[in-house]
Design a protein around this motif. Structure first.
Motif, PDB file in Angstrom:
ATOM      1  N   MET A 108       0.772  -1.393   0.629  1.00  0.00           N
ATOM      2  CA  MET A 108       0.078  -0.176   0.220  1.00  0.00           C
ATOM      3  C   MET A 108       1.038   1.254  -0.008  1.00  0.00           C
ATOM      4  O   MET A 108       0.452   2.745  -0.425  1.00  0.00           O
ATOM      5  CB  MET A 108      -0.994   0.244   1.488  1.00  0.00           C
ATOM      6  CG  MET A 108      -2.332   1.094   1.561  1.00  0.00           C
ATOM      7  SD  MET A 108      -2.504   1.515   3.417  1.00  0.00           S
ATOM      8  CE  MET A 108      -1.800   2.101   3.901  1.00  0.00           C
ATOM      9  N   LYS A 109       2.201   1.380   0.998  1.00  0.00           N
ATOM     10  CA  LYS A 109       2.821   2.287   0.762  1.00  0.00           C
ATOM     11  C   LYS A 109       3.920   2.732  -0.403  1.00  0.00           C
ATOM     12  O   LYS A 109       3.695   3.477  -0.887  1.00  0.00           O
ATOM     13  CB  LYS A 109       3.233   2.105   2.452  1.00  0.00           C
ATOM     14  CG  LYS A 109       2.729   2.771   3.701  1.00  0.00           C
ATOM     15  CD  LYS A 109       3.379   2.598   4.894  1.00  0.00           C
ATOM     16  CE  LYS A 109       2.974   3.553   5.533  1.00  0.00           C
ATOM     17  NZ  LYS A 109       3.802   3.085   6.573  1.00  0.00           N
ATOM     18  N   MET A 110       3.956   1.288  -0.772  1.00  0.00           N
ATOM     19  CA  MET A 110       4.722   1.253  -2.141  1.00  0.00           C
ATOM     20  C   MET A 110       4.155   1.902  -3.498  1.00  0.00           C
ATOM     21  O   MET A 110       5.029   3.049  -3.322  1.00  0.00           O
ATOM     22  CB  MET A 110       5.412   0.460  -2.331  1.00  0.00           C
ATOM     23  CG  MET A 110       6.944   0.028  -3.390  1.00  0.00           C
ATOM     24  SD  MET A 110       7.138  -1.478  -3.690  1.00  0.00           S
ATOM     25  CE  MET A 110       8.682  -2.006  -2.443  1.00  0.00           C
ATOM     26  N   ALA A 111       3.024   1.567  -3.571  1.00  0.00           N
ATOM     27  CA  ALA A 111       1.492   2.047  -4.111  1.00  0.00           C
ATOM     28  C   ALA A 111       1.855   3.450  -4.556  1.00  0.00           C
ATOM     29  O   ALA A 111       1.674   4.420  -5.164  1.00  0.00           O
ATOM     30  CB  ALA A 111       0.645   1.462  -4.016  1.00  0.00           C
ATOM     31  N   ARG A 112       1.472   4.330  -2.479  1.00  0.00           N
ATOM     32  CA  ARG A 112       1.608   6.271  -2.983  1.00  0.00           C
ATOM     33  C   ARG A 112       2.828   6.378  -2.991  1.00  0.00           C
ATOM     34  O   ARG A 112       3.502   7.221  -3.317  1.00  0.00           O
ATOM     35  CB  ARG A 112       1.231   5.670  -1.348  1.00  0.00           C
ATOM     36  CG  ARG A 112       1.404   7.431  -0.800  1.00  0.00           C
ATOM     37  CD  ARG A 112       0.927   8.433  -1.367  1.00  0.00           C
ATOM     38  NE  ARG A 112       1.029   9.218  -0.880  1.00  0.00           N
ATOM     39  CZ  ARG A 112       0.370  11.093  -1.758  1.00  0.00           C
ATOM     40  NH1 ARG A 112      -0.445  10.413  -2.894  1.00  0.00           N
ATOM     41  NH2 ARG A 112       1.240  11.636  -1.058  1.00  0.00           N
ATOM     42  N   GLU A 113       3.743   5.768  -2.817  1.00  0.00           N
ATOM     43  CA  GLU A 113       5.729   6.230  -3.072  1.00  0.00           C
ATOM     44  C   GLU A 113       5.644   5.833  -3.892  1.00  0.00           C
ATOM     45  O   GLU A 113       6.277   7.126  -4.704  1.00  0.00           O
ATOM     46  CB  GLU A 113       6.412   5.631  -1.792  1.00  0.00           C
ATOM     47  CG  GLU A 113       7.071   6.240  -0.730  1.00  0.00           C
ATOM     48  CD  GLU A 113       7.799   5.612  -0.039  1.00  0.00           C
ATOM     49  OE1 GLU A 113       8.838   6.298  -0.744  1.00  0.00           O
ATOM     50  OE2 GLU A 113       7.576   5.480   1.355  1.00  0.00           O
ATOM     51  N   LYS A 120       3.334  11.885  -9.571  1.00  0.00           N
ATOM     52  CA  LYS A 120       1.526  11.702  -9.411  1.00  0.00           C
ATOM     53  C   LYS A 120       0.979  11.859  -8.177  1.00  0.00           C
ATOM     54  O   LYS A 120       0.356  11.063  -7.944  1.00  0.00           O
ATOM     55  CB  LYS A 120       1.158  11.044 -10.349  1.00  0.00           C
ATOM     56  CG  LYS A 120       1.123  11.233 -11.871  1.00  0.00           C
ATOM     57  CD  LYS A 120       0.934  10.082 -12.779  1.00  0.00           C
ATOM     58  CE  LYS A 120       0.567   9.829 -14.127  1.00  0.00           C
ATOM     59  NZ  LYS A 120       0.468   8.648 -15.095  1.00  0.00           N
ATOM     60  N   PRO A 121       1.613  12.774  -7.269  1.00  0.00           N
ATOM     61  CA  PRO A 121       1.146  12.593  -5.536  1.00  0.00           C
ATOM     62  C   PRO A 121      -0.672  13.177  -4.954  1.00  0.00           C
ATOM     63  O   PRO A 121      -0.690  12.232  -4.271  1.00  0.00           O
ATOM     64  CB  PRO A 121       1.867  14.074  -5.250  1.00  0.00           C
ATOM     65  CG  PRO A 121       2.160  14.679  -6.810  1.00  0.00           C
ATOM     66  CD  PRO A 121       2.273  14.679  -7.293  1.00  0.00           C
ATOM     67  N   SER A 122      -1.238  12.874  -6.342  1.00  0.00           N
ATOM     68  CA  SER A 122      -2.548  12.656  -5.586  1.00  0.00           C
ATOM     69  C   SER A 122      -3.522  12.010  -5.801  1.00  0.00           C
ATOM     70  O   SER A 122      -4.519  11.158  -5.456  1.00  0.00           O
ATOM     71  CB  SER A 122      -3.755  13.693  -7.716  1.00  0.00           C
ATOM     72  OG  SER A 122      -3.443  13.013  -8.061  1.00  0.00           O
ATOM     73  N   LYS A 123      -2.385  10.596  -6.641  1.00  0.00           N
ATOM     74  CA  LYS A 123      -2.819   9.542  -6.234  1.00  0.00           C
ATOM     75  C   LYS A 123      -2.607   8.261  -5.322  1.00  0.00           C
ATOM     76  O   LYS A 123      -1.451   8.045  -5.174  1.00  0.00           O
ATOM     77  CB  LYS A 123      -1.890   8.032  -7.608  1.00  0.00           C
ATOM     78  CG  LYS A 123      -2.625   8.709  -9.652  1.00  0.00           C
ATOM     79  CD  LYS A 123      -1.848   7.930 -10.465  1.00  0.00           C
ATOM     80  CE  LYS A 123      -2.077   6.641 -10.863  1.00  0.00           C
ATOM     81  NZ  LYS A 123      -3.702   6.653 -11.094  1.00  0.00           N
ATOM     82  N   TYR A 124      -3.235   8.661  -4.267  1.00  0.00           N
ATOM     83  CA  TYR A 124      -3.661   8.102  -3.488  1.00  0.00           C
ATOM     84  C   TYR A 124      -4.318   6.520  -2.568  1.00  0.00           C
ATOM     85  O   TYR A 124      -3.757   5.373  -1.822  1.00  0.00           O
ATOM     86  CB  TYR A 124      -3.188   8.767  -1.728  1.00  0.00           C
ATOM     87  CG  TYR A 124      -4.556   8.962  -2.035  1.00  0.00           C
ATOM     88  CD1 TYR A 124      -5.248   8.482  -0.934  1.00  0.00           C
ATOM     89  CD2 TYR A 124      -5.260   9.849  -2.521  1.00  0.00           C
ATOM     90  CE1 TYR A 124      -6.420   9.040  -0.195  1.00  0.00           C
ATOM     91  CE2 TYR A 124      -6.190  10.509  -2.110  1.00  0.00           C
ATOM     92  CZ  TYR A 124      -6.953  10.173  -1.009  1.00  0.00           C
ATOM     93  OH  TYR A 124      -7.930  10.447  -0.193  1.00  0.00           O
ATOM     94  N   GLY A 196     -12.415   9.326  -9.470  1.00  0.00           N
ATOM     95  CA  GLY A 196     -11.129   9.472 -10.106  1.00  0.00           C
ATOM     96  C   GLY A 196     -10.254   8.685 -10.152  1.00  0.00           C
ATOM     97  O   GLY A 196      -9.554   8.784  -9.475  1.00  0.00           O
ATOM     98  N   PRO A 197     -10.014   8.598 -11.700  1.00  0.00           N
ATOM     99  CA  PRO A 197      -8.253   7.442 -11.843  1.00  0.00           C
ATOM    100  C   PRO A 197      -7.223   8.122 -11.111  1.00  0.00           C
ATOM    101  O   PRO A 197      -6.368   7.722 -10.666  1.00  0.00           O
ATOM    102  CB  PRO A 197      -8.544   7.196 -13.199  1.00  0.00           C
ATOM    103  CG  PRO A 197      -9.748   7.606 -13.631  1.00  0.00           C
ATOM    104  CD  PRO A 197     -10.701   8.840 -13.051  1.00  0.00           C
ATOM    105  N   ASP A 198      -7.099  10.304 -11.375  1.00  0.00           N
ATOM    106  CA  ASP A 198      -5.695  10.608 -10.783  1.00  0.00           C
ATOM    107  C   ASP A 198      -5.856  10.874  -9.315  1.00  0.00           C
ATOM    108  O   ASP A 198      -4.638  10.951  -8.408  1.00  0.00           O
ATOM    109  CB  ASP A 198      -5.669  12.007 -10.924  1.00  0.00           C
ATOM    110  CG  ASP A 198      -6.047  12.436 -12.495  1.00  0.00           C
ATOM    111  OD1 ASP A 198      -5.442  11.013 -13.084  1.00  0.00           O
ATOM    112  OD2 ASP A 198      -6.484  13.417 -13.143  1.00  0.00           O
ATOM    113  N   ASN A 199      -6.961   9.696  -8.637  1.00  0.00           N
ATOM    114  CA  ASN A 199      -6.706   9.540  -7.268  1.00  0.00           C
ATOM    115  C   ASN A 199      -6.365   7.884  -6.386  1.00  0.00           C
ATOM    116  O   ASN A 199      -5.881   8.362  -5.656  1.00  0.00           O
ATOM    117  CB  ASN A 199      -8.084  10.097  -6.068  1.00  0.00           C
ATOM    118  CG  ASN A 199      -8.008  11.609  -6.257  1.00  0.00           C
ATOM    119  OD1 ASN A 199      -7.598  12.648  -6.311  1.00  0.00           O
ATOM    120  ND2 ASN A 199      -9.912  11.917  -6.981  1.00  0.00           N
ATOM    121  N   VAL A 200      -6.367   7.318  -7.883  1.00  0.00           N
ATOM    122  CA  VAL A 200      -6.417   5.653  -7.023  1.00  0.00           C
ATOM    123  C   VAL A 200      -5.359   5.269  -7.725  1.00  0.00           C
ATOM    124  O   VAL A 200      -4.237   5.622  -9.004  1.00  0.00           O
ATOM    125  CB  VAL A 200      -7.232   4.975  -8.148  1.00  0.00           C
ATOM    126  CG1 VAL A 200      -7.032   3.732  -7.877  1.00  0.00           C
ATOM    127  CG2 VAL A 200      -8.568   5.500  -7.546  1.00  0.00           C
TER     128      VAL A 200
END
Ligand SMILES: Cc1ncc(COP(=O)(O)O)c(C=O)c1O
Length: 441
Positions: A108-113, A120-124, A196-200
């Motif tokens: 989960m954290k690696m996906a965020r990082e 693309k920091p909006s994707k979390y 919103g794909p930009d948030n995922v």
């Protein structure tokens, strides 16, 4: 209990296990237990395997602990190579921890990082599925769709979106396999568009669902469709193979059954077979490149990640699996087990479904076979079956609340990959006696 251990069930007396070998455990009173579920689908090569014991002792004599920020060690290097070789496609990079929750939390954290590194920091957000279990730490539990395990902690959880699982026996759209158009896969796309794909950042799933449904196998095409959807919206696919990884389903990884390449593979349980606490996240080249071309660091980790004793155990267990052809064996004996369970289901009207893949199988109990109506949750049937089986010396793994997260009763039968047909017959004989005792027929 007259000791100082803070046990999970405070009103229960736990037998003290003093010995284990192969398929069996013995308690301090000499009672024998048949391990028909590998504890929690952990002891994949059975208990007391001498080669593994020796490998651990050898490593203990060399070095027991190295700190991962300063050093590496041989067992970790060799285990990473073994896992990379067994993993599909370009999954070539492995990071280690001590269990399944730590593995999914790391993914989960690696996906965020990863998306920070990619600019693309909006994707979390992580999209997950209902009736799933990804672990008990708060991140892992936020992804988990297991209502019972989430309820008390709900105020502490991240608000991650969930979609219905691929649970063909109780399809959320009321479809049957011949009328199904993979609506559950289409719902993943709908959820991505809603958020919103930009948030995922990622979609996480258990390719074959573990104890929150009980060995639920998706229809062919589900995994491939979900992969295509994730690619379309630049979303990572995380396969949680903590239960299924390393041979359990008759393939090295369950995703292999559908030739689907996830971006990250989480594993634990079977990779060290219970001989040491071990978890791992294996990732594709493009994930590592995002970090190596970016900040050059992945900050998250645990003190015991990359422990040489755990890695030596993992290496010995995986080598044992490969040397003894246990992945292929799991496919063959699993087919026998499923066939025998189906024979049992034909005899008993309270068995609504029998399902599974390889040596990961489950039996679901219903009030009415035609409608599939579950028993009331208040009857606590899953616990009754598991408890009565244990009285008879048979270990089963409960998959309660499988129907909708509240009601539904199932048990998993998932013996070590070394199990023989004769031992399966022994398991099934005690299982049937238990069912007749609980259901009175
Ligand atoms: C699919 C899956 N993911 C994660 C976990 C959590 O693993 P652990 O209990 O080792 O933290 C489990 C545990 O049962 C699991 O089955």
């Amino acid at each position: 209990m007259d000791d100082h251990v803070f046990y999970p069930m405070l009103r229960k007396r736990y037998p003290v296990i003093v010995k284990a070998k192969g398929l069996y455990l013995w308690d301090a009173d000499g009672k024998r237990y048949i391990d028909a579920c590998c504890g929690a689908l952990v002891s994949n090569i059975g208990h007391g395997v001498e080669e593994v014991n020796e490998a651990i002792i050898k490593q203990l004599r060399e070095v027991a602990f190295t700190h991962r920020f300063k050093f590496t060690n041989r067992p970790v290097q060799e285990l990473a190579t073994l896992i990379a070789d067994l993993s599909p496609g370009d999954i070539n990079w492995v990071t280690f921890m001590s269990g399944g929750s730590e593995a999914t939390e790391t993914a989960m954290k690696m996906a965020r990082e990863y998306y920070i590194e990619k600019g693309k920091p909006s994707k979390y957000k992580i999209i997950a599925r209902w009736q799933s279990y990804h672990g008990n730490t708060l991140g892992a539990l936020s992804m988990s769709g297991h209502i019972g395990r989430r309820r008390r902690y709900a105020p502490l959880l991240a608000d991650f979106p969930h979609v219905p699982p691929a649970y063909c026996y109780r399809c959320s759209w009321g479809k049957k396999p011949d009328t199904c158009s993979l609506e559950c896969a289409a719902e993943v796309e709908a959820a991505i568009l809603r958020e919103g794909p930009d948030n995922v950042a990622a979609f996480i799933l258990e390719p074959v669902v573990g104890s929150s449904i009980g060995a639920a196998v998706p229809k062919d095409g589900y995994l491939q469709t979900v992969r295509t959807i994730c690619d379309k919206y630049d979303i990572l696919l995380i396969a949680d193979e903590v239960m299924t990884g390393l041979g359990r389903t008759g393939a090295a990884f369950a995703v292999d059954h559908w030739q689907t390449l996830p971006d990250m593979l989480c594993m634990a349980k079977g990779i060290s077979g219970g001989y040491a606490p071990l978890g791992a996240v294996a990732v594709r080249d493009h994930i590592r490149e995002a970090f190596s071309n970016g900040s050059g660091r992945f900050a998250h980790g645990f003190t015991f990640g990359g422990n040489p004793i755990a890695a030596a155990a993992g290496k010995a267990v995986i080598s044992f699996v490969l040397d003894h052809g246990l992945i292929e064996r799991s496919r063959a004996t699993g087919a026998y087990l499923l066939e025998e369970l189906r024979r049992l289901a034909a005899k008993h009207e309270y068995i609504g479904d029998v399902r599974g893949l390889g040596l990961m199988t489950a039996v679901e109990f219903v009030q009415d076979k035609i409608s599939g109506k579950p028993f009331a949750a208040s009857q606590g049937l899953t616990d009754k079956v598991v408890g009565k089986a244990l009285d008879r010396g048979l270990m089963l793994y409960g998959a309660g609340a499988c129907a909708d997260g509240v009601s539904g009763d199932a048990v998993m039968i998932a013996p070590p990959l070394t199990v023989s047909e004769a031992e399966i017959n022994e398991i099934l004989s005690v299982f049937e006696d238990t069912l007749e005792e609980v259901f009175g027929r």
